[in-house]
Design an enzyme around this catalytic site. Structure first.
Site, mmCIF file in Angstrom:
data_model
loop_
_atom_site.group_PDB
_atom_site.id
_atom_site.type_symbol
_atom_site.label_atom_id
_atom_site.label_comp_id
_atom_site.label_asym_id
_atom_site.label_seq_id
_atom_site.Cartn_x
_atom_site.Cartn_y
_atom_site.Cartn_z
ATOM 1 C CE LYS A 175 -1.672 -2.654 -4.571
ATOM 2 N NZ LYS A 175 -2.551 -2.998 -4.630
ATOM 3 C CD GLU A 250 -4.762 13.779 -9.892
ATOM 4 O OE1 GLU A 250 -6.100 13.920 -9.196
ATOM 5 O OE2 GLU A 250 -4.250 14.324 -10.559
ATOM 6 C CB CYS A 284 -12.105 10.095 -10.151
ATOM 7 S SG CYS A 284 -11.166 10.194 -12.018
ATOM 8 C CD GLU A 385 -15.511 9.121 -4.714
ATOM 9 O OE1 GLU A 385 -15.251 9.283 -3.947
ATOM 10 O OE2 GLU A 385 -14.804 9.733 -5.188
HETATM 11 P P1 NAD Z 1 -8.676 2.914 -3.017
HETATM 12 O O1 NAD Z 1 -8.222 4.172 -1.962
HETATM 13 O O2 NAD Z 1 -8.977 1.735 -1.854
HETATM 14 O O3 NAD Z 1 -7.399 1.584 -3.572
HETATM 15 C C1 NAD Z 1 -6.350 2.105 -4.399
HETATM 16 C C2 NAD Z 1 -5.359 1.791 -4.478
HETATM 17 O O4 NAD Z 1 -4.741 1.529 -2.794
HETATM 18 C C3 NAD Z 1 -5.099 -0.128 -4.582
HETATM 19 O O5 NAD Z 1 -4.272 -0.691 -5.513
HETATM 20 C C4 NAD Z 1 -5.253 -0.028 -2.941
HETATM 21 O O6 NAD Z 1 -4.936 -1.479 -2.890
HETATM 22 C C5 NAD Z 1 -4.212 0.752 -2.786
HETATM 23 N N1 NAD Z 1 -3.873 0.784 -0.866
HETATM 24 C C6 NAD Z 1 -5.026 0.227 -0.454
HETATM 25 N N2 NAD Z 1 -4.973 1.055 1.148
HETATM 26 C C7 NAD Z 1 -3.301 1.033 0.978
HETATM 27 C C8 NAD Z 1 -2.356 1.503 1.706
HETATM 28 N N3 NAD Z 1 -2.938 1.577 2.859
HETATM 29 N N4 NAD Z 1 -1.122 2.118 1.927
HETATM 30 C C9 NAD Z 1 -1.421 2.327 0.474
HETATM 31 N N5 NAD Z 1 -1.693 1.144 -0.317
HETATM 32 C C10 NAD Z 1 -3.289 1.299 -0.127
HETATM 33 O O7 NAD Z 1 -9.659 3.369 -3.925
HETATM 34 P P2 NAD Z 1 -10.233 2.612 -4.405
HETATM 35 O O8 NAD Z 1 -11.098 1.872 -4.193
HETATM 36 O O9 NAD Z 1 -9.767 1.363 -5.728
HETATM 37 O O10 NAD Z 1 -10.729 2.959 -6.196
HETATM 38 C C11 NAD Z 1 -11.992 4.106 -6.487
HETATM 39 C C12 NAD Z 1 -11.515 6.212 -5.615
HETATM 40 O O11 NAD Z 1 -10.703 6.224 -6.378
HETATM 41 C C13 NAD Z 1 -12.323 6.765 -5.477
HETATM 42 O O12 NAD Z 1 -12.376 7.908 -4.560
HETATM 43 C C14 NAD Z 1 -11.857 7.338 -7.199
HETATM 44 O O13 NAD Z 1 -12.610 8.222 -6.885
HETATM 45 C C15 NAD Z 1 -10.825 7.591 -6.448
HETATM 46 N N6 NAD Z 1 -10.195 7.940 -7.743
HETATM 47 C C16 NAD Z 1 -9.828 9.355 -8.564
HETATM 48 C C17 NAD Z 1 -9.246 9.461 -9.503
HETATM 49 C C18 NAD Z 1 -8.637 10.949 -9.848
HETATM 50 O O14 NAD Z 1 -7.849 10.634 -10.908
HETATM 51 N N7 NAD Z 1 -9.167 12.172 -9.079
HETATM 52 C C19 NAD Z 1 -9.566 8.717 -10.522
HETATM 53 C C20 NAD Z 1 -9.527 7.198 -10.373
HETATM 54 C C21 NAD Z 1 -10.573 6.880 -9.336
#
Ligand code: NAD
Length: 496
Positions: A175, A250, A284, A385
């Site tokens: 997804k 992550e 990230c 963040e």
């Molecule tokens: P997000 O948490 O909003 O979304 C990530 C994914 O989760 C998307 O596919 C979204 O559709 C899905 N999602 C959202 N709500 C959900 C739920 N209730 N149940 C299941 N899935 C759900 O994050 P984002 O805005 O897409 O990405 C940015 C974040 O990701 C930042 O906090 C960044 O630090 C983090 N990030 C971490 C790493 C790492 O390896 N630590 C790498 C890249 C990004």
């Protein structure tokens, strides 16, 4: 809906049963519509999971080296289509072309690295405590894995979850983030061309709270691998906890670069610019805090301002552009809100702090590189963040204070220190609380064959990439073969 904008389930491109769609637009120009993608619901998710479950029965029996060979072909095809995928990625999520190419390259590197694991995938053989008995451990696949990913690395993150999951013999429901469905489709097309059988990888588009949540809850999903925000990570972890599912998280970061008074300042400058403003600060591992020793603070701050002000902003498809837009309107509003918070907290805004809408750029989500000075470690801009091109400068008086400040956040993903003192470098490696530490390098730049992940609120102890990723996607099985022809009782027959 065009063929290239659908779900991919059991080898078929399908519309969602909801018949609803969402738009995917170019963040550099909101009038540029890339496509309409399905808003999948629980029924679509169930179809995908059932397809993955059926495919698991066959895929788990495909010999490991064969699975590796298919992944090798995936790597070759990614290389062949690298430029086309990178251009599509930049159009879809805004980062500059050079970085999008790097993102695809990470997928290629992972494919080739994981492919080799097909002929290795070691377990252990050990002596048994009893005669005529053989003992060993092997890794076994688990079943259907749900991969839920963010938009900032639309190829690297999905592939470094998916390829190891497949190599282990699992099947996958993927997804992707709502902002990057197009790159996910490209990946699915390449997997098919490389010979990944139907049902082994299924792609479900849609909203996180709907399709993502349904996937996490599904009783036939055995592993959830999630990369995204800490808030969503906590929600997912609690659902998985209730259902005793394996979950790897992550999450966010608040990464810092320390620069000591003995550092090569030109090197530290390049590192800070790349770390803070690369991918418009939306990594990230982005450098969000710059911790400067007081003796070099004034000089390095001036050098940094001079360079950051000149960063060329625009559409990442233009090779001369150095920084693209933020991902969407909400992201830009969030960044701008944090700038107001920083000012209200008493930090001094040195440059930026404003939307960039000059010339052709009024229709994109651009923001100026922003630097705050006189930031105190407890301020919200130094703790939370922001995920944008905002850098907070914090002054320290000593190496020890620098490490304390670096460690004083809830997160612990990446970190960096610039110093010529080898003793300090080793103390930093020991005392910094982070999953990744760079010496004389920026906070970004991980390589695929080392573990990737963070401590504290950045995750729940798992590490992707490297060989550690296999602990997420496989079960250890211990096997005893008794060829003595009689009942032998461990801890009893051989006891004194
Ligand atoms: P997000 O948490 O909003 O979304 C990530 C994914 O989760 C998307 O596919 C979204 O559709 C899905 N999602 C959202 N709500 C959900 C739920 N209730 N149940 C299941 N899935 C759900 O994050 P984002 O805005 O897409 O990405 C940015 C974040 O990701 C930042 O906090 C960044 O630090 C983090 N990030 C971490 C790493 C790492 O390896 N630590 C790498 C890249 C990004």
């Amino acid at each position: 809906m065009s063929e290239s904008c659908k779900n991919y389930i059991d080898g078929h491109w399908l519309e969602a049963t909801t018949h609803k769609t969402f738009e995917n637009r170019n963040p550099a120009d909101r009038h540029d519509l890339i496509g309409l993608f399905p808003v999948s619901g629980a029924d679509d998710v169930d179809q995908a999971v059932q397809a993955a479950k059926r495919a698991f029965a066959r895929w788990r029996l495909v010999p490991g080296p064969k699975r590796g060979e298919i992944l090798y072909r995936v790597g070759e095809l990614l290389r062949k289509h690298k430029e086309e995928i990178a251009r599509g990625m930049t159009r879809e999520m805004g980062k500059i072309l050079k970085e999008s190419r790097g993102d695809v390259q990470e997928g290629i590197d992972t494919a080739l690295y994981v492919a080799g694991e097909g002929r290795r995938f070691f377990g252990q053989t050990t002596p048994s405590e009893l005669p005529d008995k053989f003992a060993m451990s092997v890794r076994a696949p688990i079943g259907v894995c749900a991969l839920i990913t963010p938009w900032n690395f639309p190829m690297a993150i999905p592939t470094w979850k998916m390829f190891p999951a497949l190599l282990c013999g699992n099947t996958v429901v993927f997804k992707p983030a709502e902002d990057t469905p197009h790159t996910a489709v490209k990946l699915a097309e390449i997997l098919t061309e490389a010979g990944v059988p139907p049902g082994v990888v299924n792609l479900i588009h849609g909203r996180g709270e709907e399709a993502g949540a349904a996937l996490v809850r599904h009783s036939d999903v055995r592993v959830v691998s999630f990369t995204g925000s800490a808030a969503v990570g906590r929600e997912i972890a609690s659902v998985c906890g209730q259902n005793l599912k394996r979950v790897s998280l992550e999450l966010g970061g608040k990464n810092a670069q320390i620069v000591m008074e003995d550092a090569d300042l030109n090197l530290a400058l390049e590192g800070a610019l790349w770390g803070a403003f690369g991918t418009t600060g939306q990594r990230c591992t982005a450098t969000s805090r710059l911790i400067l020793h007081r003796d070099i603070k004034k000089q390095l701050t001036e050098m940094l301002m001079a360079r950051a002000e000149k960063i060329k902003i625009g559409d990442g498809l233009d090779e001369s552009v150095e920084m693209g837009p933020l991902i969407n309107r909400a992201a830009r509003e969030k960044v701008h809100r944090y700038v107001q918070i920083g000012k209200a907290e008493g930090a001094r805004l040195l440059i930026g702090g404003a939307i960039y809408d000059e010339g052709n750029w009024a229709d994109g989500y651009f923001y100026r590189p922003t630097i705050f000075d006189q930031v105190i470690p407890s301020m919200r801009i130094a703790q939370e963040e922001i995920f944008g091109p905002v850098l907070s400068i914090i002054e320290v008086n000593s190496f020890e204070e620098g490490i304390d400040v670096l460690n004083a956040t809830a997160y612990g993903l990446s970190s960096s220190i610039y110093t010529r003192d080898v003793g300090r470098a080793f103390r930093a490696m020991r005392d910094i609380e982070a999953g990744i530490t760079y010496i004389n390098g920026p906070t970004i730049g991980a390589e695929v064959h080392l573990p990737f992940g963070g401590v504290k609120d950045t995750g729940n102890g798992h590490r992707e990439a490297g060989t550690t990723v296999y602990d997420i996607f496989s079960e250890w099985k211990s096997i005893y073969v008794d060829y003595s022809g009689k009942l032998q009782k461990a801890q009893i027959d051989n006891a004194e």
